[in-house]
Write a protein that holds these residues in place. Structure first.
Motif, PDB file in Angstrom:
ATOM      1  N   ILE A 159      37.386  60.697  -9.897  1.00 61.23           N
ATOM      2  CA  ILE A 159      37.503  59.246  -9.807  1.00 61.23           C
ATOM      3  C   ILE A 159      37.240  58.799  -8.371  1.00 61.23           C
ATOM      4  N   THR A 160      36.452  57.746  -8.217  1.00 61.55           N
ATOM      5  CA  THR A 160      36.223  57.103  -6.922  1.00 61.55           C
ATOM      6  C   THR A 160      36.585  55.637  -7.052  1.00 61.55           C
ATOM      7  N   PHE A 161      37.292  55.117  -6.061  1.00 66.01           N
ATOM      8  CA  PHE A 161      37.655  53.704  -6.119  1.00 66.01           C
ATOM      9  C   PHE A 161      37.502  53.049  -4.753  1.00 66.01           C
ATOM     10  N   GLY A 162      37.155  51.776  -4.791  1.00 62.17           N
ATOM     11  CA  GLY A 162      37.126  50.972  -3.580  1.00 62.17           C
ATOM     12  C   GLY A 162      38.475  50.316  -3.364  1.00 62.17           C
ATOM     13  N   TYR A 163      38.540  49.466  -2.356  1.00 64.74           N
ATOM     14  CA  TYR A 163      39.793  48.803  -2.026  1.00 64.74           C
ATOM     15  C   TYR A 163      39.742  47.326  -2.383  1.00 64.74           C
ATOM     16  N   SER A 164      40.922  46.813  -2.738  1.00 62.45           N
ATOM     17  CA  SER A 164      41.107  45.379  -2.921  1.00 62.45           C
ATOM     18  C   SER A 164      42.010  44.873  -1.805  1.00 62.45           C
ATOM     19  N   PRO A 165      42.139  43.554  -1.612  1.00 64.49           N
ATOM     20  CA  PRO A 165      42.958  43.045  -0.505  1.00 64.49           C
ATOM     21  C   PRO A 165      44.367  43.624  -0.493  1.00 64.49           C
ATOM     22  N   VAL A 166      44.820  43.963   0.692  1.00 62.06           N
ATOM     23  CA  VAL A 166      46.004  44.794   0.870  1.00 62.06           C
ATOM     24  C   VAL A 166      47.287  44.073   0.480  1.00 62.06           C
ATOM     25  N   LEU A 167      48.232  44.844  -0.049  1.00 62.61           N
ATOM     26  CA  LEU A 167      49.632  44.432  -0.213  1.00 62.61           C
ATOM     27  C   LEU A 167      50.428  45.212   0.825  1.00 62.61           C
ATOM     28  N   LEU A 168      51.155  44.499   1.684  1.00 56.87           N
ATOM     29  CA  LEU A 168      51.917  45.125   2.763  1.00 56.87           C
ATOM     30  C   LEU A 168      53.395  45.114   2.395  1.00 56.87           C
ATOM     31  N   TYR A 169      53.941  46.277   2.057  1.00 57.04           N
ATOM     32  CA  TYR A 169      55.352  46.344   1.681  1.00 57.04           C
ATOM     33  C   TYR A 169      56.223  45.834   2.825  1.00 57.04           C
ATOM     34  N   GLY A 170      57.232  45.050   2.457  1.00 54.37           N
ATOM     35  CA  GLY A 170      58.095  44.445   3.464  1.00 54.37           C
ATOM     36  C   GLY A 170      57.436  43.298   4.204  1.00 54.37           C
ATOM     37  N   GLY A 171      56.222  42.911   3.763  1.00 54.97           N
ATOM     38  CA  GLY A 171      55.499  41.809   4.381  1.00 54.97           C
ATOM     39  C   GLY A 171      54.619  42.204   5.538  1.00 54.97           C
ATOM     40  N   LEU A 172      54.989  43.290   6.245  1.00 57.34           N
ATOM     41  CA  LEU A 172      54.244  43.737   7.419  1.00 57.34           C
ATOM     42  C   LEU A 172      53.819  45.191   7.309  1.00 57.34           C
ATOM     43  N   GLY A 173      54.064  45.813   6.146  1.00 52.79           N
ATOM     44  CA  GLY A 173      53.681  47.210   5.971  1.00 52.79           C
ATOM     45  C   GLY A 173      54.721  48.183   6.474  1.00 52.79           C
ATOM     46  N   GLN A 174      55.944  47.713   6.705  1.00 54.89           N
ATOM     47  CA  GLN A 174      57.008  48.582   7.204  1.00 54.89           C
ATOM     48  C   GLN A 174      58.352  48.047   6.730  1.00 54.89           C
ATOM     49  N   PHE A 175      59.261  48.980   6.376  1.00 50.35           N
ATOM     50  CA  PHE A 175      60.610  48.582   6.004  1.00 50.35           C
ATOM     51  C   PHE A 175      61.554  49.735   6.306  1.00 50.35           C
ATOM     52  N   VAL A 176      62.851  49.469   6.229  1.00 49.47           N
ATOM     53  CA  VAL A 176      63.865  50.463   6.557  1.00 49.47           C
ATOM     54  C   VAL A 176      64.247  51.219   5.292  1.00 49.47           C
TER      55      VAL A 176
END
Length: 358
Positions: A159-176
């Motif tokens: 399987i090969t896939f491209g990317y769709s617009p990003v979802l950033l967990y915690g809003g900024l791509g980082q959480f505790v």
């Protein structure tokens, strides 16, 4: 052992196809890929705390995760799950299911101490172990997409896939996460997908216009036990699709569960919400003969905004991927979703992950 959901080398672990009690699933899902690439929606203007180009499995429990929702050219729909995670070696876990037939769910888990990680000058990586691989599609461009392949008994695909617009967990791509760990995580919820899978000895090509892959990249830690949901919601009668990820994790330092949701309302718009209440709907559960774990199969997720309430139901009972000595079993199951989103009727699909890593 039962998971009580709170309110608020080469070691091959045999491949199994356990029918369980699968109900025939006649609904045809709308596996609609997104265009725009990972950096769509003015990503550069967001104060992201994560590096989307970090594509090397360097430290323990860094992972690549993909779930492909496939429309085959034979008219049938399939789920393919793949996970490459750094443990003592590299652990590769796979699940695959004929959705149209309602099962069975086939799975494989193996850890290889003999593995290869090739890193290009751009920072992209190619991870290969035990005849399977997970690689950046274009090693010169780490943000081009991914390719993954497995060739184990009863599960074969490329399987090969491209990317769709990003979802950033915690809003900024980082959480505790657990014990204060700084967890980095981002997702591409609906990348256009090509390739093939082999079903009962016959090659089935992927229809790229009606297939999609949710890719999840995580490093820096997690919780010790969690339920995680990837959800693709159709709102306004399907005119709007909203991807969201929900974490509910146990922190051993406090003994408490913490639940939050990250919704990519549109490219460039990341919304984080507390999830004060996730409850089990009694009546359906699955007792695994392999782990003796009982998994509840239906949940209700209530957001901080009470006009968003989602019911999540596992489509097939047995969707457990078995363990290796380095990594315990996990439930990686296709789900149906229904309810309301900001007061509007919503339906959808996705995947639930239930771990027992503590």
């Amino acid at each position: 052992m039962r998971f009580l959901f709170p309110q608020a080398l080469l070691v091959a672990v045999g491949l199994a196809a356990v029918q369980g009690t699968a109900h025939s699933h006649k609904e045809i899902y709308n596996f609609k890929p997104e265009a725009g690439g990972l950096l769509g929606g003015n990503y550069a203007l967001l104060p992201s705390l994560t590096n989307l180009s970090s594509m090397v499995l360097g430290d323990a429990f860094e992972s690549f995760w993909a779930s492909s929702y496939v429309q085959g050219t034979n008219g049938r729909q399939y789920l393919i799950v793949a996970h490459a995670i750094k443990t003592g070696g590299i652990t590769m876990r796979y699940g695959a299911m004929d959705i149209t037939a309602g099962g069975p769910y086939r799975q494989s888990a193996q850890t290889a101490s003999n593995y290869t990680v090739t890193v290009s000058p751009s920072g992209a990586s190619n991870v290969s172990a035990a005849g399977s691989f997970f690689t950046v599609a274009d090693l010169a461009d780490p943000l081009s997409g991914m390719r993954y392949s497995a060739a184990v008994p009863d599960i074969r695909f490329d399987i090969t896939f491209g990317y769709s617009p990003v979802l950033l967990y915690g809003g900024l791509g980082q959480f505790v996460g657990a014990a204060g760990a700084q967890v980095h995580e981002w997702a591409s919820p609906a990348g256009r997908t090509t390739g093939y899978l082999v079903v009962n000895g016959t090659r089935v090509d992927v229809d790229p216009d009606r297939s999609m892959t949710w890719f999840d990249r995580q490093w820096g830690g997690a919780y010790v036990r969690w339920h995680w949901y990837e959800i693709l919601l159709d709102v306004d009668g399907g005119r709007t699709r909203v991807p969201l990820g929900v974490w509910n994790g146990l922190d051993p330092a406090t003994g408490k569960w913490r639940a939050f949701a990250t919704t990519r309302e549109e490219p460039g718009v990341q919304v984080v919400s507390a999830v004060p209440n996730i409850t089990v709907v009694p009546g359906r559960s699955y007792l695994s003969p392999y782990t003796n774990v009982t998994y509840d199969l239906d949940y209700v997720i209530t957001f901080e905004d009470p006009s968003t309430v989602l019911k999540v139901s596992c489509v097939v009972e047995d969707q457990e991927i078995h363990s290796t000595p380095e990594l315990k079993a996990a439930y990686e199951g296709l789900i149906d979703v229904s309810g309301t989103y900001k007061g509007k009727r919503a339906t959808g699909f996705g995947l639930i992950e239930i771990t027992q890593f503590d």
